[in-house]
Design an enzyme around this catalytic site. Structure first.
Site, PDB file in Angstrom:
ATOM      1  N   MET A 245     -15.450  -4.883  10.906  1.00 29.23           N
ATOM      2  CA  MET A 245     -16.342  -3.756  10.647  1.00 29.23           C
ATOM      3  C   MET A 245     -17.482  -4.250   9.763  1.00 29.23           C
ATOM      4  SD  MET A 245     -13.888  -0.518   9.921  1.00 29.23           S
ATOM      5  CE  MET A 245     -12.867   0.171  11.213  1.00 29.23           C
TER       6      MET A 245
ATOM      7  N   HIS B  42     -17.749  -2.104   3.053  1.00 27.33           N
ATOM      8  CA  HIS B  42     -16.475  -2.221   3.766  1.00 27.33           C
ATOM      9  C   HIS B  42     -16.580  -3.172   4.954  1.00 27.33           C
ATOM     10  CE1 HIS B  42     -12.581  -1.115   5.330  1.00 27.33           C
ATOM     11  NE2 HIS B  42     -13.127  -0.839   6.504  1.00 27.33           N
TER      12      HIS B  42
ATOM     13  N   HIS C 294      -3.822  -2.387  -8.334  1.00 25.18           N
ATOM     14  CA  HIS C 294      -5.029  -3.098  -7.932  1.00 25.18           C
ATOM     15  C   HIS C 294      -6.153  -2.148  -7.568  1.00 25.18           C
ATOM     16  CE1 HIS C 294      -7.717  -5.333  -5.241  1.00 25.18           C
ATOM     17  NE2 HIS C 294      -7.448  -6.343  -6.037  1.00 25.18           N
ATOM     18  N   HIS C 295      -5.859  -1.195  -6.685  1.00 23.73           N
ATOM     19  CA  HIS C 295      -6.864  -0.159  -6.453  1.00 23.73           C
ATOM     20  C   HIS C 295      -6.194   1.105  -5.929  1.00 23.73           C
ATOM     21  CE1 HIS C 295      -7.373  -1.713  -2.143  1.00 23.73           C
ATOM     22  NE2 HIS C 295      -7.204  -0.420  -1.957  1.00 23.73           N
TER      23      HIS C 295
ATOM     24  N   HIS D 242      -2.774   0.488  -3.985  1.00 22.69           N
ATOM     25  CA  HIS D 242      -2.483  -0.905  -3.642  1.00 22.69           C
ATOM     26  C   HIS D 242      -1.826  -1.556  -4.861  1.00 22.69           C
ATOM     27  CE1 HIS D 242      -4.224  -5.195  -2.786  1.00 22.69           C
ATOM     28  NE2 HIS D 242      -2.909  -5.171  -2.752  1.00 22.69           N
TER      29      HIS D 242
ATOM     30  N   HIS E 179     -13.544  -5.865   7.326  1.00 20.07           N
ATOM     31  CA  HIS E 179     -12.162  -6.346   7.374  1.00 20.07           C
ATOM     32  C   HIS E 179     -12.104  -7.775   6.837  1.00 20.07           C
ATOM     33  CE1 HIS E 179     -10.852  -2.949  10.319  1.00 20.07           C
ATOM     34  NE2 HIS E 179     -11.079  -2.541   9.090  1.00 20.07           N
TER      35      HIS E 179
ATOM     36  N   TYR F 232       0.882  -1.172   0.000  1.00 25.66           N
ATOM     37  CA  TYR F 232       0.000   0.000   0.000  1.00 25.66           C
ATOM     38  C   TYR F 232       0.911   1.210   0.000  1.00 25.66           C
ATOM     39  CZ  TYR F 232      -4.241  -2.677   0.852  1.00 25.66           C
ATOM     40  OH  TYR F 232      -5.303  -3.534   0.720  1.00 25.66           O
TER      41      TYR F 232
END
Lengths: 617, 617
Positions: B488, B413, B263-264, B334, B415, B231
């Site tokens: 989350m 979102h 990737h993002h 990422h 985890h 990242y």
């Protein structure tokens, strides 16, 4: 027309439009062939061994056979007084909504046959897939015969899946011409339901001995009461000094003309503890009925509408007569008389076939499932609440012979809230075999059913019986017990060789239930008296049934240890520790057999598409 | 061959055997036509607006389009260095077992294409229904193009159902000739997975203003670290005195050659509370990264592989610049570098399109779901445990304008344990509309997704967000929280007009959780210290996770009142009573849309069979 011929078409390669038009021609040709075939066929009576009247007047008579190789049922429906057609079909519990129907209808000029379904509002729709396949139709002096075929499983989501156990058949009569299927108003029809075991097992009949005798236990020409439901009790007795015999078969004796009224019949043997029982011939619920008749509960024979003769396996017979066995028998007949016929006389009953040449084994009956105790309860307003009764490995280890026992028949039993009953055999923690399953069980249709396959049970095996209840119409909890509004979960299994084990049942540990009542008390803000001096039913009745209390009761029954009744008779346990036993752990479940569908033709045939790319590399 | 013709066959009536042989001829003719057709077609590049590389080297490139009228996806697969074929397909979470596959294979001489499936052991089988329909194959200088079509839903139980949300694509390369499909050994293949949103919404692009400007937030020619996952964080800033603008669109800027590595990417705005932020250009997890960068979390733009440009609806734009808004931006990229390429340089990032001509509405972002608190926990060893977060009617009543808000995009979102996320809009106790659903959600593929339809939310509506977790690989409870091994359940919804409501989330009432800990303590025979001074995570970690404790926790979350966070910002609640709120009651559920199947041709056509019975009456 059937004989007209045309040259076979050989079409080595065609354009698409030609292929399409050709296909339509083929379909049209099929239809013509079909209608021609219908005119020619003649139903053969002998081909349909099973028969029930559908309506109380016997105007509709259904015969059928089961082909296990084809996985299909062939139906022959005799319509004695045809008006403008009829509906015949199947649904979950006999309702006319969400039903799977074969419909014969007439617009006054022409007649049609089709496979249809009704939606949740009862509106009829033509099925996109026609699975009631008409095989023939024939007029005879007694009425119109319709012959049709239905695969057990069609994979049409609108269709009923024909499984083992009870099937609720429905019928409706069209009294006026209708111009289309959609125009039929189901709610205005004269119709009803009939429960049958459609998938009769395919069992070969054992050889019967030369010295076989018969004995009829029949009602003495009684007048059937002019009310919808009567349970009739009649006491019979064996001759004095009647020695031990084996019952090897029995069959119904139904008075001609009463076929649609005699719903089910049972012969019970009375308890040997009493030397004599009073005579009685009258309704079972009459105040005149002697109290002592309640001690006549050991089933010798049971028959329900649609059932045939019951044969014991050739290695075993059901012992009756001889010392230590009561001479007294109680016949119970359920008359179902919804049209309230008056003055009908009846001498129906059961004919026992027995022999003095005893077979190698006595047959026995064992009770599986739940103990009759209020600790097992169902909250109100549940559409399918499950209770489970266990026969544990510890009990079978102790009570069964090393060579095991063979279960060959089973009678499922609950009271009015029961909707499904299943018993599964588990070995080493893995489910192995369904002993008996009825996903459309009805407490109004309890028959002894021969199993398709004999089930061998060995020491250390577990027998797990699961009952599903519906209490949507109740406002307070339903507890376990003997009362008609209390519940049971029982499978009476018929087996040989007879052992001392008469009862292998369980219930939740009462201490854990007490913790549940305490928890409910603490967790809910309301103040409820869960005092220990209050009875278990009273404690259940006072629970505020919110989702949490329901969920936790369900979890408790799935988690708490059990009290086992591993009994020689209803009061005598085998020696051992039977309290606070762990629940059997099941690590491998039997898979539901997926519906077997005819292979669905896809957009392309199921073969690889060859590509003309040359060699890839 | 295509031009050869034969006379149309007119067969008014045929015998059955003739019909059958004719049918086979028809099938053969279809096959011939198909192969011929394949040779002629040429794929058009412009027809496939969406594109992703499948493998990290970019040897396989997938483009596709979505036809909602046809309910089908058209795929174009470019194979740059074809060896002996390849597998391409879809599976629940990217595994090669239980996958739905299109397979191209060569035996060294001929090549074949077919629709196949892999079983739980990875063994390949030909599908009985061929639903990957080959439309064309073409050699070009850059490689072989395969063109094929797949309906969203095929009703073949072996097939994957293409739904909204993430689809896990898998590929495998055949490096040796194979003689049949069954001979392919999946475990020996070189292959991998790629996540995409296959069913892109069909949204018309709003008109863009004349005065539109662009700004690129891109990495400053960084060297991508030679490790699988990085990242990268890079701080950018807006010019001093940059006034308020509206971002109306953004798109990715990906350095040529790095398409398979990026990737993002996300652009975050920093908190306005701090006057300045340090410069930084390096890995986000580096010890060198200044602490203050953790205050740069307000999403301005987010892109993930396979996504296209993001357009705001023409009524709204995302405000940035001006007083009360930070000048500092954080770019996070990422890099996914599984082949551990060394020395690759990259200047990828996001190009913002913005205008000074403010649109009628500011867009806002609102957090739905669960509060980040340990009271919401998942037991270990669960394959699909569900937690639900509520935005109640009481909160929307207070915080939303009478005209309501319009949600046009959503970013889900969780985890690492998250597997599914769904938000549903409920009104008057009845579920009305799915806001966003991803049944194959992956925490490794979080993109802002435009909704197919804008969702209008009015005061009094409820927004219910449900997350499904898998903790099979964990040995202790997973509690809610910020840590990567905590969980989350959030849906960031993008909407307009912006309101003060930033956060509408819930958690179970802590008092009820305390009762749960007490109950566990009393109910289980083990002695566990559930002392009040112990933290909630510690209490969860010490629970013995038997079925009862799991079930009761599930029941608790489905029953206990909630603490609502109806907040203006993460710390400031709207005035009102938000503790011990009742759970929203849902009386009407949305029905899962049943798979739409092509009508299954039954044993007979779906038309009534006319009977020649004469008049029935």
């Amino acid at each position: 027309m059937q004989n007209s011929r045309s040259k076979p078409c050989s079409c080595p390669s065609l354009k698409l439009r030609e292929v399409a038009s050709m296909y339509l021609t083929v379909v049209a040709a099929f239809l013509v062939i079909l209608v021609v075939a219908l005119q020619g066929s003649v139903p053969r009576q002998s081909d349909f061994p099973y028969k029930v009247p559908l309506d109380p007047q016997g105007l509709l008579e259904l015969s059928w056979n089961v082909s296990y190789p084809e996985q299909a049922v062939h139906f022959q429906l005799l319509i004695r007084e045809l008006q403008f057609g009829l509906l015949f079909g199947m649904s979950d519990r006999g309702e006319f909504e969400n039903a799977d129907l074969a419909v014969l209808w007439s617009d006054g000029h022409n007649s049609y046959f089709g496979d249809a379904w009704s939606d949740a509002k009862g509106q009829l729709h033509m099925d996109s897939q026609q699975d009631y396949q008409l095989l023939g139709a024939r007029r005879a002096p007694e009425g119109l015969y319709l012959l049709f075929r239905r695969a057990f499983s069609t994979c049409d989501p609108k269709d009923y899946l024909i499984e083992d156990g009870t099937v609720h058949l429905i019928y409706g009569i069209l009294e006026k011409p209708v111009h289309s299927l959609q125009a039929i108003n189901i709610s205005a029809l004269h119709g009803g339901l009939q429960r049958v075991q459609l998938l009769k097992p395919n069992i070969s009949i054992p050889e019967l001995p030369q010295d076989m005798k018969t004995m009829e236990i029949t009602a003495p020409d009684v007048v059937i009461p002019s009310q919808e439901t009567t349970y009739w009790c009649y006491m019979a007795e064996l001759p004095e000094g009647f020695p031990k015999h084996h019952i090897i078969m029995y069959e119904p004796v139904v008075t001609a003309g009463n076929e649609a009224l005699v719903h089910h019949m049972e012969v019970f043997q009375c308890a040997a503890e009493f030397d004599s029982f009073p005579h009685y011939n009258g309704p079972c619920d009459s105040k005149m009925k002697p109290e002592r008749l309640n001690y006549c509960r050991h089933v010798l024979a049971a028959w329900a509408m649609g059932a045939q003769a019951f044969y014991y396996p050739e290695e075993a017979g059901l012992a009756f007569g001889g010392p230590g066995s009561s001479r007294y028998l109680r016949l119970e007949i359920h008359y179902h008389n919804p049209l309230v016929f008056k003055g009908r006389r009846d001498s129906s009953g059961i004919r026992l076939y027995y022999t003095a040449t005893l077979r190698p084994h006595d047959a026995g009956i064992m009770e599986l499932g739940l103990v009759y105790t209020p600790v097992m309860a169902i909250p109100p307003g549940e559409d399918s609440f499950i209770l489970t009764g266990y026969c544990t490995d510890k009990c079978t280890q102790l009570a069964l012979p090393a060579a095991g026992i063979r279960i060959f028949a089973s009678q499922l039993h609950t009271h009015l809230a029961g909707r499904k009953v299943v018993t599964v055999l588990s070995r080493d923690g893995r489910e192995r075999q369904v002993v008996n399953a009825d996903k459309h069980y009805s407490p109004h249709f309890q028959e002894i059913r021969m199993l398709k396959e004999v089930v061998a049970v060995f020491p250390g095996d577990e027998l797990i019986t699961t009952c599903t209840y519906n209490t949507e119409d109740r406002s307070r909890a339903t507890v376990g017990g003997f009362g008609i509004l209390e519940e049971m979960c029982v499978n009476y299994v018929h087996y040989y060789p007879q052992t001392q084990l008469e009862l292998c049942k369980s219930a939740v540990d009462p201490g854990y239930l007490h913790r549940y009542f305490n928890l409910v008390n603490r967790f809910n803000d309301e103040e409820i008296c869960m005092c220990p001096q209050v009875s278990v039913p009273q404690q259940f009745y006072s629970i505020p049934w919110n989702t949490f209390n329901r969920d936790v009761l369900r979890s408790l029954y799935g988690f708490a240890p059990i009290s086992m009744h591993c009994n020689k008779s209803s009061a005598v346990r085998f020696p051992g520790e039977w309290e606070k036993q762990p629940l059997p752990r099941i690590t491998g479940r039997l898979r539901e057999p997926g519906p077997r569908c005819p292979p669905a033709p896809g957009p392309q045939p199921a073969a690889p598409v060859p590509l003309q790319l040359g060699q890839l590399r």
